[in-house]
Design an enzyme around this catalytic site. Structure first.
Site, mmCIF file in Angstrom:
data_model
loop_
_atom_site.group_PDB
_atom_site.id
_atom_site.type_symbol
_atom_site.label_atom_id
_atom_site.label_comp_id
_atom_site.label_asym_id
_atom_site.label_seq_id
_atom_site.Cartn_x
_atom_site.Cartn_y
_atom_site.Cartn_z
ATOM 1 N N ARG A 38 0.817 -1.215 0.000
ATOM 2 C CA ARG A 38 0.000 0.000 0.000
ATOM 3 C C ARG A 38 0.849 1.264 0.000
ATOM 4 N NH1 ARG A 38 -5.407 0.352 2.066
ATOM 5 N NH2 ARG A 38 -5.270 -1.842 2.654
ATOM 6 N N CYS A 45 -7.594 -1.323 8.305
ATOM 7 C CA CYS A 45 -8.058 -0.722 9.561
ATOM 8 C C CYS A 45 -7.626 0.741 9.693
ATOM 9 C CB CYS A 45 -7.540 -1.536 10.739
ATOM 10 S SG CYS A 45 -7.999 -0.859 12.325
ATOM 11 N N GLY A 118 4.308 -8.645 -2.602
ATOM 12 C CA GLY A 118 5.033 -9.899 -2.439
ATOM 13 C C GLY A 118 4.345 -11.054 -3.152
ATOM 14 N N GLY A 184 -27.216 -3.936 2.394
ATOM 15 C CA GLY A 184 -26.603 -4.664 3.509
ATOM 16 C C GLY A 184 -26.656 -3.852 4.786
ATOM 17 N N ILE A 187 -22.583 -4.112 9.860
ATOM 18 C CA ILE A 187 -21.896 -3.058 10.619
ATOM 19 C C ILE A 187 -21.476 -1.899 9.716
ATOM 20 C CG2 ILE A 187 -19.973 -2.580 12.177
ATOM 21 C CD1 ILE A 187 -21.850 -4.516 13.437
ATOM 22 N N ILE A 188 -20.916 -2.207 8.553
ATOM 23 C CA ILE A 188 -20.476 -1.119 7.667
ATOM 24 C C ILE A 188 -21.671 -0.287 7.217
ATOM 25 C CG2 ILE A 188 -19.546 -0.590 5.355
ATOM 26 C CD1 ILE A 188 -17.465 -2.700 5.768
ATOM 27 N N HIS A 450 -19.657 5.754 41.151
ATOM 28 C CA HIS A 450 -20.892 6.506 40.964
ATOM 29 C C HIS A 450 -20.569 7.971 40.726
ATOM 30 C CE1 HIS A 450 -25.047 7.715 41.444
ATOM 31 N NE2 HIS A 450 -24.619 8.672 42.264
HETATM 32 P P1 FAD Z 1 -5.721 -5.680 6.360
HETATM 33 O O1 FAD Z 1 -5.870 -4.609 7.364
HETATM 34 O O2 FAD Z 1 -6.613 -5.682 5.200
HETATM 35 O O3 FAD Z 1 -4.197 -5.629 5.894
HETATM 36 C C1 FAD Z 1 -3.687 -6.413 4.874
HETATM 37 C C2 FAD Z 1 -2.580 -5.644 4.174
HETATM 38 O O4 FAD Z 1 -1.900 -6.533 3.308
HETATM 39 C C3 FAD Z 1 -3.096 -4.513 3.297
HETATM 40 O O5 FAD Z 1 -2.532 -3.279 3.702
HETATM 41 C C4 FAD Z 1 -2.660 -4.896 1.888
HETATM 42 O O6 FAD Z 1 -2.243 -3.790 1.125
HETATM 43 C C5 FAD Z 1 -1.500 -5.837 2.160
HETATM 44 N N1 FAD Z 1 -1.253 -6.812 1.091
HETATM 45 C C6 FAD Z 1 -2.155 -7.627 0.488
HETATM 46 N N2 FAD Z 1 -1.549 -8.429 -0.414
HETATM 47 C C7 FAD Z 1 -0.233 -8.117 -0.389
HETATM 48 C C8 FAD Z 1 0.913 -8.595 -1.075
HETATM 49 N N3 FAD Z 1 0.841 -9.584 -1.967
HETATM 50 N N4 FAD Z 1 2.110 -8.021 -0.796
HETATM 51 C C9 FAD Z 1 2.226 -7.030 0.112
HETATM 52 N N5 FAD Z 1 1.176 -6.559 0.806
HETATM 53 C C10 FAD Z 1 -0.027 -7.088 0.573
HETATM 54 N N6 FAD Z 1 -12.496 -3.792 12.721
HETATM 55 C C11 FAD Z 1 -12.566 -3.500 14.029
HETATM 56 O O7 FAD Z 1 -12.140 -4.308 14.853
HETATM 57 N N7 FAD Z 1 -13.123 -2.333 14.474
HETATM 58 C C12 FAD Z 1 -13.604 -1.414 13.618
HETATM 59 O O8 FAD Z 1 -14.091 -0.371 14.044
HETATM 60 C C13 FAD Z 1 -13.549 -1.698 12.230
HETATM 61 N N8 FAD Z 1 -14.031 -0.810 11.340
HETATM 62 C C14 FAD Z 1 -13.950 -1.089 10.002
HETATM 63 C C15 FAD Z 1 -14.486 -0.170 9.120
HETATM 64 C C16 FAD Z 1 -14.434 -0.414 7.769
HETATM 65 C C17 FAD Z 1 -15.008 0.589 6.814
HETATM 66 C C18 FAD Z 1 -13.816 -1.612 7.286
HETATM 67 C C19 FAD Z 1 -13.713 -1.884 5.820
HETATM 68 C C20 FAD Z 1 -13.288 -2.529 8.177
HETATM 69 C C21 FAD Z 1 -13.359 -2.284 9.545
HETATM 70 N N9 FAD Z 1 -12.863 -3.194 10.485
HETATM 71 C C22 FAD Z 1 -12.965 -2.917 11.811
HETATM 72 C C23 FAD Z 1 -12.223 -4.449 10.084
HETATM 73 C C24 FAD Z 1 -10.692 -4.312 10.117
HETATM 74 O O9 FAD Z 1 -10.310 -3.259 9.279
HETATM 75 C C25 FAD Z 1 -10.031 -5.614 9.664
HETATM 76 O O10 FAD Z 1 -10.502 -6.690 10.422
HETATM 77 C C26 FAD Z 1 -8.521 -5.537 9.817
HETATM 78 O O11 FAD Z 1 -7.991 -4.491 9.060
HETATM 79 C C27 FAD Z 1 -7.866 -6.866 9.403
HETATM 80 O O12 FAD Z 1 -6.478 -6.781 9.472
HETATM 81 P P2 FAD Z 1 -5.535 -7.624 8.510
HETATM 82 O O13 FAD Z 1 -4.158 -7.220 8.890
HETATM 83 O O14 FAD Z 1 -5.923 -9.031 8.551
HETATM 84 O O15 FAD Z 1 -5.867 -7.121 7.042
HETATM 85 P P1 NAI Z 2 -21.599 -7.839 7.314
HETATM 86 O O1 NAI Z 2 -21.381 -9.252 7.017
HETATM 87 O O2 NAI Z 2 -21.480 -7.330 8.699
HETATM 88 O O3 NAI Z 2 -23.052 -7.389 6.816
HETATM 89 C C1 NAI Z 2 -23.503 -7.581 5.509
HETATM 90 C C2 NAI Z 2 -25.022 -7.605 5.511
HETATM 91 O O4 NAI Z 2 -25.484 -7.583 4.175
HETATM 92 C C3 NAI Z 2 -25.597 -8.858 6.161
HETATM 93 O O5 NAI Z 2 -26.468 -8.491 7.186
HETATM 94 C C4 NAI Z 2 -26.299 -9.562 4.982
HETATM 95 O O6 NAI Z 2 -27.460 -10.244 5.387
HETATM 96 C C5 NAI Z 2 -26.616 -8.406 4.054
HETATM 97 N N1 NAI Z 2 -26.776 -8.763 2.637
HETATM 98 C C6 NAI Z 2 -25.991 -9.578 1.880
HETATM 99 N N2 NAI Z 2 -26.463 -9.651 0.617
HETATM 100 C C7 NAI Z 2 -27.566 -8.862 0.539
HETATM 101 C C8 NAI Z 2 -28.496 -8.528 -0.506
HETATM 102 N N3 NAI Z 2 -28.395 -9.006 -1.749
HETATM 103 N N4 NAI Z 2 -29.524 -7.714 -0.220
HETATM 104 C C9 NAI Z 2 -29.656 -7.207 1.041
HETATM 105 N N5 NAI Z 2 -28.807 -7.483 2.056
HETATM 106 C C10 NAI Z 2 -27.763 -8.300 1.828
HETATM 107 O O7 NAI Z 2 -20.595 -7.056 6.327
HETATM 108 P P2 NAI Z 2 -20.169 -5.533 6.228
HETATM 109 O O8 NAI Z 2 -21.098 -4.662 6.970
HETATM 110 O O9 NAI Z 2 -19.915 -5.290 4.792
HETATM 111 O O10 NAI Z 2 -18.785 -5.536 7.002
HETATM 112 C C11 NAI Z 2 -17.701 -6.378 6.598
HETATM 113 C C12 NAI Z 2 -16.806 -6.704 7.761
HETATM 114 O O11 NAI Z 2 -16.099 -5.572 8.221
HETATM 115 C C13 NAI Z 2 -17.596 -7.250 8.912
HETATM 116 O O12 NAI Z 2 -17.356 -8.636 8.976
HETATM 117 C C14 NAI Z 2 -17.073 -6.582 10.113
HETATM 118 O O13 NAI Z 2 -16.473 -7.529 10.954
HETATM 119 C C15 NAI Z 2 -15.988 -5.613 9.625
HETATM 120 N N6 NAI Z 2 -16.280 -4.284 10.183
HETATM 121 C C16 NAI Z 2 -16.233 -4.104 11.528
HETATM 122 C C17 NAI Z 2 -16.562 -2.903 12.090
HETATM 123 C C18 NAI Z 2 -16.532 -2.770 13.563
HETATM 124 O O14 NAI Z 2 -15.993 -3.625 14.228
HETATM 125 N N7 NAI Z 2 -17.086 -1.704 14.129
HETATM 126 C C19 NAI Z 2 -16.938 -1.755 11.279
HETATM 127 C C20 NAI Z 2 -17.002 -2.058 9.878
HETATM 128 C C21 NAI Z 2 -16.656 -3.270 9.377
#
Ligand code: FAD
Ligand code: NAI
Length: 471
Positions: A38, A45, A118, A184, A187-188, A450
């Site tokens: 990246r 995250c 990689g 959907g 959470i997102i 409290h």
């Molecule tokens: P990633 O964070 O996806 O990291 C993987 C990295 O690997 C990336 O930077 C990518 O560029 C790199 N990579 C991939 N392939 C290669 C390659 N071949 N060579 C080199 N680098 C590579 N989780 C929470 O717990 N709390 C939250 O509030 C929360 N909010 C979220 C909000 C959104 C909008 C989204 C999309 C996700 C959210 N999540 C949240 C989920 C959280 O972001 C992921 O669970 C977390 O980032 C997973 O970490 P990871 O290291 O497994 O993967």
């Molecule tokens: P999600 O799996 O939480 O929710 C997707 C929703 O879409 C489900 O409720 C599903 O029933 C619905 N859906 C699927 N197909 C559909 C269709 N055709 N029509 C209508 N509804 C449909 O996935 P989301 O929200 O995209 O998040 C992805 C991941 O990111 C989650 O697994 C979550 O763990 C992580 N995340 C965590 C956050 C946090 O911890 N606060 C914040 C944001 C993301």
């Protein structure tokens, strides 16, 4: 290409899973290289997930509160204006500070950081296509794959991140759309839907299941969340399936149908957020060169020590099993390194909290009531509403409750579910309780300061084995 020495550990991916593993490994005295394509550390995250979403959630909440929740508190404000560009800048500042912080921690701990993509060439060797041009070969005695996940696309709706967006586009819109359909209600969908709804967008969430928040959320809490979010202006269509869409016109058309089949209906919006889940990301890794496969959901298959069938190659985080959460990825980063260094490690998957950062927040740990009921275990429930909590009352923020589920025979806590302001902080106590095998009486007999919101937590515990005092 330059040939490198063999490192003790090479990590592919510098997201939460990968960077935590890298720092932990260096602390354990291993020679470690982390490869990230990246150009910035912290992965999804820090760059396009947890951190930027919470920046927008916090500031959009403040904006919404100043608009709608000040007068009765004795605060009169004049002209309130949204400066979206500045709100986005504030978000970017938080992100940049944190990602640079991780880079600093790499330097401090002596982790080698290679910027590029990689690809496995063999079981011990990775070719890196460097961002700045050229190639580098990295060799590892042990390798950890931590390549994360990506948004699952919706068939027939091409993502342009401007009109048809994933969470990444939703974190960077340049103007407030007049209307948004969220596909959907997980959470997102609810977090990003909340952000834009607070900033003035008419948001309609279409959810296939009968409840919002995903299947892990306790049904009673989910119902309460839906009611509160509706009151805030979001619209919900649950038990409704999105069948397809058409983004060719001025407005985007989305075809929906009752989940169990029925009449089709068409909705229109300026922007459509696709939030139907995320899928593991392993593209470009060259798995075929080392004979590793993914399962039908795209996950790399591992054993209880995070090993693939090639024992020195391990996998952690979003690209393998378990909830896609940053703190889960982080725990696995530490445990996988401990397996490499010491031969043992541990993650308690029964004690990983979930938090939805809407207002009020929803947080839970352990089993929900549907799950406990299905398991056949006899259970007691204790609840306490924030409307009976002194601090929530003084804060004029009384929506929600704490719900505790304990084994009826042993009183051991099976699950804790909170909807309310500060739920995300409060759930840490619940996680600790489950980790330590606490009973509800253990919590009910523990002094809580409290006036704090966490007294509702204590009183819900009291209500589980006996009676709450204030309700
Ligand atoms: P990633 O964070 O996806 O990291 C993987 C990295 O690997 C990336 O930077 C990518 O560029 C790199 N990579 C991939 N392939 C290669 C390659 N071949 N060579 C080199 N680098 C590579 N989780 C929470 O717990 N709390 C939250 O509030 C929360 N909010 C979220 C909000 C959104 C909008 C989204 C999309 C996700 C959210 N999540 C949240 C989920 C959280 O972001 C992921 O669970 C977390 O980032 C997973 O970490 P990871 O290291 O497994 O993967
Ligand atoms: P999600 O799996 O939480 O929710 C997707 C929703 O879409 C489900 O409720 C599903 O029933 C619905 N859906 C699927 N197909 C559909 C269709 N055709 N029509 C209508 N509804 C449909 O996935 P989301 O929200 O995209 O998040 C992805 C991941 O990111 C989650 O697994 C979550 O763990 C992580 N995340 C965590 C956050 C946090 O911890 N606060 C914040 C944001 C993301």
């Amino acid at each position: 290409a330059t040939e490198a020495e063999e490192k003790d550990l090479v990590i592919i991916g510098g997201g939460v899973a990968g960077y935590v593993a890298a720092i932990k490994a260096a602390q354990e005295g291993l020679k470690v290289t982390c490869i990230e394509k990246r150009g910035v550390l912290g992965g999804t995250c820090l760059n396009v997930g947890c951190i930027p979403s919470k920046a927008l959630l916090n500031n959009s909440y403040l904006y919404h509160q100043i608009l709608h929740d000040t007068k009765h508190r004795g605060i009169e404000v004049g002209d309130v204006k949204l400066n979206l560009e500045q709100m986005m800048k504030a978000k970017d500042t938080s992100v940049a500070g944190l990602t640079k912080g991780v880079e600093f921690l790499f330097k401090k701990n002596g982790v080698e950081y290679v910027k590029g993509t990689g690809t496995f060439t063999n079981e011990h060797e990775i070719k890196v296509n460097l961002i700045d041009g050229g190639e580098q070969t990295v060799r590892g005695k042990n390798i950890i794959i931590a390549t994360g996940s990506e948004a699952t696309p919706f068939p027939g709706l091409e993502i342009d991140e401007k009109r048809v967006i994933t969470s990444t586009g939703a974190l960077a819109l340049e103007k407030v759309p007049e209307s948004m359909i969220v596909i959907g209600g997980g959470i997102i969908g609810l977090e990003m839907g909340s952000v834009w709804s607070r900033l003035g967008t008419k948001v309609t969430v279409v959810e296939f299941l009968g409840q919002i928040g995903g299947p892990g959320m306790d049904a009673e809490i989910s119902k309460s969340a839906q009611k509160i979010l509706k009151k805030q202006g979001m619209d919900f269509k649950v038990n409704t399936k999105v069948m397809g869409g058409d983004a060719s016109g001025d407005k985007i058309k989305i075809n929906i149908e009752a989940a169990k089949g029925g009449k089709e209906e068409t909705l229109n919006a300026e922007v459509v957020l696709v939030a139907i889940g995320r899928r593991p990301y392993t593209a470009g890794l060259g798995l075929e060169n080392i004979g590793l496969d993914t399962d039908d959901k795209g996950r790399l298959v591992i054993d209880s020590e995070y090993r693939t069938k090639i024992p020195h190659i391990r996998v952690i985080g979003d690209c393998t099993f378990g909830p896609m959460l940053a703190h889960k990825a982080e725990e696995e980063g530490v445990a996988a390194v401990e397996f490499i260094k010491k031969g043992y490690g541990h993650v308690n998957y029964g004690a990983i909290p979930s938090v939805m950062y809407t207002h009020p927040e929803v947080a839970w740990v352990g089993q929900n009531e549907q799950e406990v009921k299905a398991s056949g275990v006899k259970y007691n429930i204790g609840t306490f509403p924030f409307s009976a909590n002194s601090r929530a009352k003084t804060n004029m923020d009384t929506d929600g409750m704490v719900k505790m589920i304990a084994d009826a025979e042993t009183d051991r806590i099976l699950g804790i579910h909170i909807i309310g302001a500060g739920a995300g902080e409060m759930i840490a106590e619940g996680t600790l309780a489950i980790e330590y095998g606490a009973s509800s009486e253990d919590i009910g007999r523990t002094s809580h300061a409290h006036p704090t919101l966490s007294e509702a937590f204590k009183e819900a515990a009291m209500a589980t084995y006996g009676k709450a005092i204030h309700f």
